[in-house]
Design a protein around this motif. Structure first.
Motif, PDB file in Angstrom:
ATOM      1  N   THR A 139      -8.980   0.742  -3.233  1.00  0.00           N
ATOM      2  CA  THR A 139      -8.523  -0.627  -2.990  1.00  0.00           C
ATOM      3  C   THR A 139      -7.320  -1.004  -3.864  1.00  0.00           C
ATOM      4  O   THR A 139      -6.523  -1.859  -3.465  1.00  0.00           O
ATOM      5  N   PHE A 193      -4.039  -0.825  -2.088  1.00  0.00           N
ATOM      6  CA  PHE A 193      -3.791  -1.677  -0.926  1.00  0.00           C
ATOM      7  C   PHE A 193      -2.467  -2.441  -1.040  1.00  0.00           C
ATOM      8  O   PHE A 193      -1.712  -2.528  -0.065  1.00  0.00           O
ATOM      9  N   SER A 244      -6.999   5.729   0.913  1.00  0.00           N
ATOM     10  CA  SER A 244      -6.795   4.286   0.730  1.00  0.00           C
ATOM     11  C   SER A 244      -6.177   3.671   1.984  1.00  0.00           C
ATOM     12  O   SER A 244      -6.501   2.541   2.359  1.00  0.00           O
TER      13      SER A 244
END
Length: 449
Positions: A7, A10, A318
């Motif tokens: 994450t 991101f 990811s």
């Protein structure tokens, strides 16, 4: 590995992907603008744009797919800090894409008679032919634009192509309005007016991107055109070895969606118009995934150049997680707004009801469609294209399309059956491509250790 390991990427993934998403959406918005304005003319005109674009989309998939080969090569050269190699890939890529654009234009002209033999409504074919002739010529500036775009994307400079595409959309909408309806001093050309608007906007797009890139300091060293770099057969071969399978990957997917247009046309004008509405909406969310697919190519290509394979795998995963979450949101929105969205296109109640049903299936395949295009992007970053091409063929044409043909008959499920075939093909593709990337990335890590 903890979830935060994925994450935390991101934000950077979206920084790269957002301009690509907007740029890709720009291509779809050209079609959306045409559909919204032409939809006011009637169902036959909307179906004609759908039929004409069915051939254009096939050509477009081949051309854009081929140009995608430039991005991983530029990204790898950039990761390794080799400007000379990157410049050579760029120059050869522009030459190949120019030839490609001319070839696709000629192929589309030669393919026109096919429309008469696809069991489509005669009034729809008569309207589609003049539209197709004009839009076909726009393949030349569009393919050259793609070469410059993929080059800039490979250097992680994704915003300039976005600016070009969004501005081109403004140009397209203006000329559509003037030429479709015959506003002010302009003649009323209806479908042909929409095609001319698209042509003008694509020439504008190419000019704008070329003008911006050649003046930016980041790109100047790549714009030094040396005669010594022209026509190196080894470079052409490398781009072609990546580009041709990539073009086939896109062709196999776009062709199955195009196949749904022909199957829907056999059910009648209203099912074909409903199919076009659902396809246009689904293609907009797909372009978001395409943006993340290109991001996966860029980031995996960079890590390949650095030979950092553990990071390569983590970064790739990811992007997989991010696209899954985004597409899940779109799936929910499609279900909640299925009765409302089609009303933007047309006021025919039968078409709206059919399109709403198709959006339920479109919602279901958002997840697999998004995942498969991003995993393909990661594999492209690894410059692995041959096996993924075979996977795409099997998923779409051995698994998906037979389902569409069987269940898409009027006596079975009709339009819904056609789209269930799309769902089956996209899901099979996502699963098989995931296994391929998982195997290759683990193999690279073991080999490096």
């Amino acid at each position: 590995m903890q979830l935060t390991a994925y994450t935390k990427e991101f934000k950077y993934n979206l920084t790269i992907a957002f301009p690509i998403m907007m740029g890709q959406l720009g291509h779809v918005l050209v079609g959306l603008a045409d559909n919204l304005m032409i939809g006011q003319l009637g169902a036959a005109e909307l179906a004609a744009v759908s039929l004409g674009n069915s051939l254009v989309f096939i050509a477009l998939s081949l051309g854009i797919g081929f140009s995608f080969a430039i991005t991983p090569l530029i990204a790898e050269a950039d990761g390794a800090g080799n400007i000379e190699k990157g410049r050579s890939y760029f120059h050869h890529g522009v030459m190949l894409c120019t030839v490609n654009g001319i070839a696709l234009f000629l192929l589309l002209l030669l393919a026109k008679p096919i429309l008469y033999h696809l069991d489509q409504p005669p009034e729809v074919v008569a309207l589609a032919i003049p539209y197709l002739e004009i839009v076909a010529f726009s393949m030349i500036p569009l393919m050259i634009f793609q070469a410059y775009k993929q080059f800039a994307d490979g250097l992680s400079q994704t915003k300039y192509a976005m600016y070009a595409t969004l501005l081109a959309n403004v140009v397209n909408v203006i000329f559509n309005f003037l030429l479709i309806y015959g506003v002010w001093i302009f003649p009323r050309l209806e479908l042909e007016g929409a095609a001319i608007g698209t042509l003008i906007s694509r020439f504008f797009m190419l000019w704008f991107l070329w003008e911006v890139l050649r003046k930016k300091k980041k790109f100047k060293q790549y714009f030094v055109w040396s005669k010594n770099e022209f026509f190196k057969l080894a470079i052409f071969k490398r781009i072609f070895a990546l580009g041709f399978p990539t073009a086939l990957q896109m062709f196999f997917e776009v062709a199955i969606f195009t196949g749904t247009i022909f199957l829907a046309g056999m059910l009648g004008t209203n099912p074909q118009a409903a199919n076009q509405i659902a396809l246009n909406l689904a293609s907009m969310t797909f372009m978001i995934a395409v943006g993340l697919g290109v991001t996966a190519t860029i980031r995996v290509g960079n890590q390949k150049g650095l030979r950092n394979y553990k990071e390569l795998r983590r970064i790739a995963f990811s992007t997989f997680l991010l696209v899954f979450l985004i597409e899940a949101v779109f799936a929910i929105l499609f279900i909640l707004m299925k009765d409302w969205l089609p009303t933007f296109y047309i006021d025919n109640v039968d078409v709206i009801v059919l399109a709403a049903q198709l959006l339920v299936v479109a919602a279901l395949f958002q997840l697999s469609d998004g995942l498969q295009v991003v995993i393909l992007g990661a594999l492209r970053g690894l410059q692995d294209v041959k096996i993924p091409t075979l996977i795409c063929f099997v998923a779409y044409w051995i698994i998906g399309f037979p389902v569409s043909i069987y269940y898409g008959k009027a006596e079975n499920l009709g339009s819904m059956g056609i789209w269930l075939g799309l769902l089956a093909g996209l899901t099979a593709s996502a699963i098989m491509l995931y296994f391929r990337f998982n195997y290759l990335s683990k193999k690279l890590i073991l080999k490096a250790d």
